[in-house]
Design a protein around this motif. Structure first.
Motif, PDB file in Angstrom:
ATOM      1  N   THR A  10       0.876  -1.357  -0.006  1.00 41.35           N
ATOM      2  CA  THR A  10      -0.019  -0.150   0.134  1.00 41.35           C
ATOM      3  C   THR A  10       0.824   1.092  -0.009  1.00 41.35           C
ATOM      4  O   THR A  10       0.400   2.309  -0.290  1.00 41.35           O
ATOM      5  CB  THR A  10      -0.888  -0.007   1.373  1.00 41.35           C
ATOM      6  N   ALA A  11       2.007   1.285   0.583  1.00 44.27           N
ATOM      7  CA  ALA A  11       2.989   2.275   0.486  1.00 44.27           C
ATOM      8  C   ALA A  11       4.424   1.951   0.458  1.00 44.27           C
ATOM      9  O   ALA A  11       4.599   0.821   0.951  1.00 44.27           O
ATOM     10  CB  ALA A  11       2.758   3.213   1.679  1.00 44.27           C
ATOM     11  N   ILE A  12       5.152   2.667  -0.178  1.00 47.02           N
ATOM     12  CA  ILE A  12       6.896   2.358  -0.224  1.00 47.02           C
ATOM     13  C   ILE A  12       7.431   3.764  -0.122  1.00 47.02           C
ATOM     14  O   ILE A  12       7.049   4.680  -0.712  1.00 47.02           O
ATOM     15  CB  ILE A  12       7.130   1.639  -1.475  1.00 47.02           C
ATOM     16  N   GLN A  13       8.587   3.837   0.377  1.00 48.23           N
ATOM     17  CA  GLN A  13       9.381   5.005   0.644  1.00 48.23           C
ATOM     18  C   GLN A  13      10.719   4.758   0.731  1.00 48.23           C
ATOM     19  O   GLN A  13      11.241   4.070   1.634  1.00 48.23           O
ATOM     20  CB  GLN A  13       8.823   5.977   1.862  1.00 48.23           C
ATOM     21  N   ILE A  14      11.485   5.338  -0.008  1.00 46.18           N
ATOM     22  CA  ILE A  14      12.903   5.360   0.054  1.00 46.18           C
ATOM     23  C   ILE A  14      13.151   6.525   0.766  1.00 46.18           C
ATOM     24  O   ILE A  14      13.273   7.690   0.369  1.00 46.18           O
ATOM     25  CB  ILE A  14      13.803   5.300  -1.332  1.00 46.18           C
ATOM     26  N   ARG A  62       4.693  -3.669   8.389  1.00 47.81           N
ATOM     27  CA  ARG A  62       5.902  -2.662   7.764  1.00 47.81           C
ATOM     28  C   ARG A  62       7.085  -3.417   7.766  1.00 47.81           C
ATOM     29  O   ARG A  62       7.477  -4.216   8.637  1.00 47.81           O
ATOM     30  CB  ARG A  62       6.000  -1.560   8.849  1.00 47.81           C
ATOM     31  N   ILE A  63       7.662  -3.213   6.560  1.00 46.12           N
ATOM     32  CA  ILE A  63       9.006  -3.925   6.045  1.00 46.12           C
ATOM     33  C   ILE A  63       9.966  -3.042   6.087  1.00 46.12           C
ATOM     34  O   ILE A  63      10.021  -2.382   4.996  1.00 46.12           O
ATOM     35  CB  ILE A  63       9.062  -5.001   5.144  1.00 46.12           C
ATOM     36  N   ASP A  64      11.070  -2.688   6.976  1.00 42.02           N
ATOM     37  CA  ASP A  64      12.064  -1.786   6.921  1.00 42.02           C
ATOM     38  C   ASP A  64      13.163  -2.621   6.088  1.00 42.02           C
ATOM     39  O   ASP A  64      13.512  -3.667   6.520  1.00 42.02           O
ATOM     40  CB  ASP A  64      12.561  -1.557   8.179  1.00 42.02           C
ATOM     41  N   PHE A  65      13.992  -1.963   5.260  1.00 44.80           N
ATOM     42  CA  PHE A  65      14.988  -2.322   4.557  1.00 44.80           C
ATOM     43  C   PHE A  65      16.125  -1.485   4.378  1.00 44.80           C
ATOM     44  O   PHE A  65      15.929  -0.204   4.758  1.00 44.80           O
ATOM     45  CB  PHE A  65      14.559  -3.216   3.189  1.00 44.80           C
ATOM     46  N   LYS A  80      30.063  -5.375   4.200  1.00 46.61           N
ATOM     47  CA  LYS A  80      28.732  -5.027   3.551  1.00 46.61           C
ATOM     48  C   LYS A  80      27.777  -5.458   4.314  1.00 46.61           C
ATOM     49  O   LYS A  80      27.856  -6.625   5.063  1.00 46.61           O
ATOM     50  CB  LYS A  80      28.724  -5.612   1.902  1.00 46.61           C
ATOM     51  N   ALA A  81      26.596  -4.633   4.423  1.00 45.37           N
ATOM     52  CA  ALA A  81      25.402  -5.288   5.224  1.00 45.37           C
ATOM     53  C   ALA A  81      24.107  -5.050   4.564  1.00 45.37           C
ATOM     54  O   ALA A  81      23.939  -4.006   3.825  1.00 45.37           O
ATOM     55  CB  ALA A  81      25.472  -4.678   6.604  1.00 45.37           C
ATOM     56  N   SER A  82      23.115  -6.024   4.912  1.00 44.88           N
ATOM     57  CA  SER A  82      21.728  -5.967   4.350  1.00 44.88           C
ATOM     58  C   SER A  82      20.918  -5.963   5.788  1.00 44.88           C
ATOM     59  O   SER A  82      21.104  -6.781   6.383  1.00 44.88           O
ATOM     60  CB  SER A  82      21.336  -7.015   3.359  1.00 44.88           C
ATOM     61  N   ILE A  83      19.847  -5.015   5.565  1.00 41.57           N
ATOM     62  CA  ILE A  83      18.998  -5.016   6.744  1.00 41.57           C
ATOM     63  C   ILE A  83      17.453  -5.357   6.441  1.00 41.57           C
ATOM     64  O   ILE A  83      17.047  -4.641   5.501  1.00 41.57           O
ATOM     65  CB  ILE A  83      19.049  -3.827   7.458  1.00 41.57           C
ATOM     66  N   LEU A  84      16.881  -6.183   6.994  1.00 40.39           N
ATOM     67  CA  LEU A  84      15.468  -6.468   6.768  1.00 40.39           C
ATOM     68  C   LEU A  84      14.641  -6.694   7.866  1.00 40.39           C
ATOM     69  O   LEU A  84      15.221  -7.647   8.744  1.00 40.39           O
ATOM     70  CB  LEU A  84      15.306  -7.754   5.714  1.00 40.39           C
ATOM     71  N   ALA A  85      13.642  -5.917   8.451  1.00 44.59           N
ATOM     72  CA  ALA A  85      12.882  -6.270   9.466  1.00 44.59           C
ATOM     73  C   ALA A  85      11.348  -5.844   9.253  1.00 44.59           C
ATOM     74  O   ALA A  85      11.174  -4.990   8.614  1.00 44.59           O
ATOM     75  CB  ALA A  85      13.190  -5.203  10.707  1.00 44.59           C
TER      76      ALA A  85
END
Length: 87
Positions: A10-14, A62-65, A80-85
Motif C-alpha cells: 500500500t505504500a513504499i518510501q525510500i 511494515r517491512i524496513d530495509f 557490506k550489510a543488508s537489513i530487513l525487519a
C-alpha cells in the motif's frame, strides 16, 4: 498498488540513498611534535553506498530495509550489510 502472491503493497518510501564521501586525515603530529604524512592509511578503496526505506503491506505489516556497501582502506574495513525487519 502492487500485489504478489495475494499480498499488496500500500505504500513504499525510500528514506535515503547516499554516496558516502568521508574526510580523510592527511597528517598527524605525535607527542614528540613530529609530523607524519598519512593520507594513504585511510584512503577509501571502494565506493561507499547506503540506502534505507520501508514498505507497508495491506496486512498492516511494515517491512524496513537497508543496505550498506561497506568500507575498505588500509587501516579500516567494514563489511557490506543488508537489513530487513518486519513489524
Amino acid at each position: 498498488m502492487s500485489c504478489f502472491l495475494g499480498v499488496c503493497i500500500t505504500a513504499i518510501q525510500i528514506l535515503g540513498v547516499r554516496d558516502v564521501r568521508g574526510v580523510n586525515p592527511t597528517i598527524v603530529i605525535n607527542t614528540a611534535n613530529v609530523t607524519h604524512n598519512i593520507p594513504d592509511f585511510y584512503k577509501i578503496k571502494n565506493r561507499q553506498f547506503n540506502m534505507k526505506g520501508y514498505l507497508i503491506l495491506d496486512t498492516n505489516t511494515r517491512i524496513d530495509f537497508g543496505y550498506d556497501g561497506g568500507l575498505k582502506s588500509q587501516k579500516q574495513t567494514r563489511s557490506k550489510a543488508s537489513i530487513l525487519a518486519a513489524s
